[in-house]
Design a protein around this motif. Structure first.
Motif, PDB file in Angstrom:
ATOM      1  N   LYS A 430      49.495   5.545  71.266  1.00 18.66           N
ATOM      2  CA  LYS A 430      49.458   4.761  69.664  1.00 18.66           C
ATOM      3  C   LYS A 430      47.678   4.935  69.114  1.00 18.66           C
ATOM      4  N   SER A 431      47.742   6.002  67.815  1.00 16.20           N
ATOM      5  CA  SER A 431      46.278   5.215  67.472  1.00 16.20           C
ATOM      6  C   SER A 431      46.220   3.961  67.618  1.00 16.20           C
ATOM      7  N   LEU A 432      45.243   3.848  66.949  1.00 18.87           N
ATOM      8  CA  LEU A 432      43.927   2.628  68.266  1.00 18.87           C
ATOM      9  C   LEU A 432      44.420   1.812  69.128  1.00 18.87           C
ATOM     10  N   ALA A 433      45.190   2.870  70.038  1.00 16.16           N
ATOM     11  CA  ALA A 433      45.838   1.655  71.316  1.00 16.16           C
ATOM     12  C   ALA A 433      44.565   1.706  71.973  1.00 16.16           C
ATOM     13  N   THR A 434      44.318   1.395  73.320  1.00 16.46           N
ATOM     14  CA  THR A 434      43.915   1.622  74.904  1.00 16.46           C
ATOM     15  C   THR A 434      44.449   2.649  75.620  1.00 16.46           C
ATOM     16  N   LEU A 435      43.129   3.212  76.160  1.00 16.22           N
ATOM     17  CA  LEU A 435      43.656   4.669  77.492  1.00 16.22           C
ATOM     18  C   LEU A 435      43.705   3.984  78.567  1.00 16.22           C
ATOM     19  N   ALA A 436      44.493   3.769  79.323  1.00 20.52           N
ATOM     20  CA  ALA A 436      43.921   2.808  80.668  1.00 20.52           C
ATOM     21  C   ALA A 436      43.131   3.754  82.215  1.00 20.52           C
TER      22      ALA A 436
END
Length: 530
Positions: A430-436
């Motif tokens: 999602k926008s502004l989330a973190t990509l693990a």
């Protein structure tokens, strides 16, 4: 000796009519209006729920609202736009009723006319959408409101002070009786409002139970079943490829979901045909059915929006209907009528006669349609936005011409022909989330119904466009999932996505509004890579 007869002292004139405290006067107006609305709602529940006074006014406001206002409501509030509208009408009604109550003791005629106008407003709104009988709930509500306010106003003392020479105890007793009478009248009015409103709710539940019992009988097996979807259409951790029926997006103009009794429902097919026909629900179910997986999209879907869903639909193909009624030469439009507050829809005849899986739908994901999805029957035409193809609560199909009929949204300057645009969306992350770091996968969906998706590309920051990995293809009438493994540096980044359909057309970069024929542009998010 002369005897002088003394005259008894003249009675002191009565004072002005006694008034309850301002708060009680305001409460009187609110309760009188509540009784009016409650009784009107009950009468509507027994006849047609959409004619309830508040709903009639709200529906008229929807019709009268300019297109920019409707766009703003859908964009800002989503599926909560209608509850917010009904709540707003309720707040205005509450304030208006309180003001009426405040002036009722000094200006009774003005107050009676004012509260009666509530019924007039509901009746006028109902007349704009239906037959003369639709005004009955609002007229009854207006009469009840006037009588309730009059009852409350007459349950107070006739004067402000006692007559000269009257015992104080008698005056106190009169005051007490009047106060009790007024409070009893308040309680009675509140009870009428509650019981009538509750009665309307119960009537609705009874109708729902009958509808549920009818649907429990199930659906016929399709003469042509849907082909199994390839196992690879669904990517792990992604949006479900097939949308659960209760999670389907919903956009319509009705403030209350139509509750239709299938046992008394019928579908009329007429117009420029050789053999007009009227089908009962059982007649419709007896016709050969097809089952297909199809993605449905709303024209109000913003870039990256959620107004797109996929389901397995069961219905009667339009080809069978066309053959049965014998469509005449010159027809260029299928004009459909809905129980949704007089809604009408305009569909190109070419789109229901060119071999695509256009149908009159009775089932979704193996179950009869829910009320919210258009029970007992709705239309579906792959490749067109819903406002020109997906009439819910279908009542009539008229084969005609564009010169003779103009549909609800066309009258409001939306496009006449509205093929689904080639669009794509990023769902993970999602926008502004973190990509693990241990799962650096960006993924989403793309759709171009009845054309299909050829490729999806992604651009990180201002870099080059890179082709993503497409999931298995379920067919040209379905959306397609895609994924991309990010191997760039940590930190804050942006990602843009664009799709190309099988006709070779790529999404344009320039953003457009949803009005009049759908939003264009590339979906973009920001994310933080670990």
């Amino acid at each position: 000796m002369t005897t002088t007869l003394e005259r008894p002292p003249a009675a002191a004139p009565e004072g002005p009519p006694a008034q309850p405290r301002p708060a009680l006067r305001a409460l009187s107006g609110v309760l009188a209006a509540g009784a009016a609305v409650g009784v009107g709602h009950l009468v509507a529940a027994l006849t047609d729920p959409v004619t309830s006074p508040v709903l009639a006014v709200g529906s008229a406001l929807i019709d009268a609202a300019p297109t920019p206002a409707k766009e703003f409501a859908v964009r800002t509030f989503g599926t909560a736009d209608k509850p917010i509208l009904v709540g707003s009408v309720g707040v205005v009604l509450l304030v208006f009723a309180a003001v009426v109550g405040l002036v009722a003791w000094r200006r009774p005629r003005t107050a009676a006319v004012a509260i009666g106008l509530l019924g007039v407003a509901g009746a006028a709104a109902a007349l704009t959408r239906g037959p003369l009988t639709d005004v009955v709930p609002s007229v009854v509500a207006g009469v009840v409101g006037v009588l309730a306010l009059q009852l409350l106003r007459t349950r107070t003392l006739p004067g402000a002070g006692p007559a000269a020479g009257s015992p104080a105890s008698a005056t106190d007793a009169a005051v007490g009786r009047s106060r009790r009478g007024f409070l009893l009248a308040l309680g009675g009015t509140a009870a009428v409002a509650a019981l009538a409103g509750g009665g309307g709710f119960v009537v609705g539940k009874v109708r729902d139970a009958g509808s549920a019992a009818r649907r429990a009988l199930g659906l016929p097996a399709p003469a042509s079943a849907a082909a199994p979807l390839p196992a690879g259409v669904q990517l792990p951790g992604m949006t479900p490829f097939t949308t659960p029926a209760d999670a389907f997006y919903r956009v319509d103009i009705s403030l209350v979901t139509p509750r239709i009794d299938a046992s008394s429902w019928s579908l009329t097919v007429d117009g420029m045909v050789d053999r007009p026909v009227t089908l009962s629900y059982d007649d419709l179910l007896a016709l050969p059915m097809i089952e297909r997986d199809i993605t449905l999209t709303c024209v109000s879907n913003e870039v990256g929006g959620s107004y797109v869903s996929t389901g397995r639909w069961l219905g009667v193909p339009f080809s069978a209907i066309i053959e049965r009624v014998g469509v005449q030469a010159g027809v260029d439009q299928v004009y459909s009528y809905s129980a949704d507050s007089g809604y009408t829809c305009s569909t190109p005849f070419q789109a229901v006669s060119d071999g695509r899986d256009a149908m009159v739908v009775v089932g979704l994901n193996g179950q009869p349609l829910a009320d919210e999805r258009g029970y007992p029957a709705r239309m579906l035409v792959p490749g067109l936005f819903g406002f020109v193809s997906a009439t819910k609560w279908l009542e009539r199909i008229e084969f005609t011409t564009y010169a003779k009929r103009t549909a609800y949204w066309t009258e409001r300057d939306w496009a006449t022909d509205a093929p689904v645009l080639t669009q794509s969306r990023i769902d993970v992350p999602k926008s502004l989330a973190t990509l693990a770091k241990d799962k650096p996968v960006i993924a989403g969906v793309a759709w171009a119904q009845h054309r299909g998706i050829a490729k999806v590309e992604i651009r990180i920051d201002d870099g080059d466009w890179q082709e993503t990995t497409l999931a298995d293809d379920g067919g040209i009438d379905l959306w397609r999932q895609w994924s991309f493994r990010y191997d760039g540096p940590a930190g804050l980044h942006s990602a843009q996505v664009r799709a190309t359909d099988l006709d070779g057309e790529t999404q344009p970069e320039e953003r457009t509004k949803v009005f009049p024929d759908g939003a264009r542009g590339w979906h973009q998010i920001q994310f933080t890579a670990e």
